[in-house]
Design a protein around this motif. Structure first.
Motif, PDB file in Angstrom:
ATOM      1  N   GLU A  67      -1.313   0.961   5.497  1.00 19.90           N
ATOM      2  CA  GLU A  67      -1.817   0.888   4.129  1.00 19.90           C
ATOM      3  C   GLU A  67      -2.022   2.280   3.547  1.00 19.90           C
ATOM      4  N   LYS A  68      -2.532   3.204   4.358  1.00 24.25           N
ATOM      5  CA  LYS A  68      -2.733   4.577   3.872  1.00 24.25           C
ATOM      6  C   LYS A  68      -1.418   5.222   3.466  1.00 24.25           C
ATOM      7  N   ASN A  69      -0.331   4.843   4.131  1.00 27.02           N
ATOM      8  CA  ASN A  69       0.976   5.421   3.830  1.00 27.02           C
ATOM      9  C   ASN A  69       1.716   4.682   2.726  1.00 27.02           C
ATOM     10  N   ASP A  70       1.067   3.687   2.124  1.00 24.54           N
ATOM     11  CA  ASP A  70       1.674   2.904   1.045  1.00 24.54           C
ATOM     12  C   ASP A  70       1.085   3.372  -0.289  1.00 24.54           C
ATOM     13  N   PRO A  71       1.850   4.092  -1.110  1.00 23.50           N
ATOM     14  CA  PRO A  71       1.308   4.625  -2.369  1.00 23.50           C
ATOM     15  C   PRO A  71       0.754   3.547  -3.296  1.00 23.50           C
ATOM     16  N   GLU A  72       1.419   2.397  -3.354  1.00 22.42           N
ATOM     17  CA  GLU A  72       0.940   1.336  -4.242  1.00 22.42           C
ATOM     18  C   GLU A  72      -0.406   0.798  -3.762  1.00 22.42           C
ATOM     19  N   PHE A  73      -0.521   0.591  -2.455  1.00 21.56           N
ATOM     20  CA  PHE A  73      -1.798   0.120  -1.922  1.00 21.56           C
ATOM     21  C   PHE A  73      -2.903   1.130  -2.189  1.00 21.56           C
ATOM     22  N   MET A  74      -2.636   2.405  -1.921  1.00 20.48           N
ATOM     23  CA  MET A  74      -3.659   3.429  -2.090  1.00 20.48           C
ATOM     24  C   MET A  74      -4.087   3.550  -3.549  1.00 20.48           C
ATOM     25  N   ALA A  75      -3.169   3.354  -4.467  1.00 24.36           N
ATOM     26  CA  ALA A  75      -3.538   3.409  -5.884  1.00 24.36           C
ATOM     27  C   ALA A  75      -4.524   2.292  -6.212  1.00 24.36           C
TER      28      ALA A  75
END
Length: 216
Positions: free
Chosen positions: A113-121
């Protein structure tokens, strides 16, 4: 309960039993039995229910007088889109405003999840929203299993636990499909002290999300 409240409860139960339709009688009986089970369990400083009990969560938030420390894993995040989320947030807001309760929320996210830009946004937007309500927020990335110490910290971090006034814990145990299937209330002093220490250790090494507009 005061003597007056106990008398009122008994009279009300009697009246419902004499006048109410069968469905009301059955509901009143079930509610009374549920309360009796909880109170009996609490004589041993613990109680549990085989379901996700948000009523306990909200009621305990209304009872808190000093602090609320919550660990929120990925199991917990979808809860914020449910109908129960607003009453819970309202209870937290009132606790902070009326009784000056301090609330800390530690989010646990996965490495993927940390490496997923959409999730982090989306996640950082959630953190900013929580801080907008004066809730202190940090997060930790759930590391891969390695040493025994890391396995223990991982196990502690993947449980959704809410600690009220450093005296009582409410724990949500997930199943293999990441759904809450059991709610456990624990007021045993030694176990609660252990949960408080674990939370403070996780919190001390957690990351504070950047303020809106800052680089993440």
């Amino acid at each position: 309960m005061s003597a007056g409240d106990a008398t009122r409860l008994i009279k009300s139960l009697s009246r419902v039993g004499q006048q109410g339709p069968e469905i009301v009688k059955a509901f009143a009986r079930a509610e009374t039995e549920s309360l009796a089970f909880v109170l009996t369990d609490l004589t041993g400083m613990t109680a549990q229910r085989p379901r996700d009990n948000t009523e306990w969560l909200i009621r305990l938030t209304e009872c808190a007088r000093r602090t609320i420390d919550a660990t929120s894993s990925s199991v917990d995040q979808p809860f914020r889109d449910t109908d129960s989320a607003k009453p819970y947030l309202d209870a937290q807001t009132e606790a902070m405003r009326v009784r000056d309760v301090t609330i800390r929320r530690l989010f646990i996210i996965k490495e993927t999840e940390k490496n997923d830009p959409e999730f982090m946004a989306r996640f950082l937007e959630l953190c900013e929203e929580q801080r907008g309500f004066s809730i202190d927020v940090r997060y930790r990335v759930l590391a891969s299993i390695g040493s025994p110490g890391r396995r223990n910290r991982r196990a502690a971090a993947t449980r959704d636990v809410v600690i009220f006034d450093s005296e009582l814990c409410l724990e949500f145990d997930p199943d293999q499909q990441d759904g809450n299937v059991k709610t456990r209330l624990d007021a045993d002093g030694r176990r609660v002290d252990g949960e408080v220490r674990t939370f403070n250790e996780l919190w001390s090494t957690a990351t504070e999300p950047p303020a809106q507009g800052e680089p993440s």
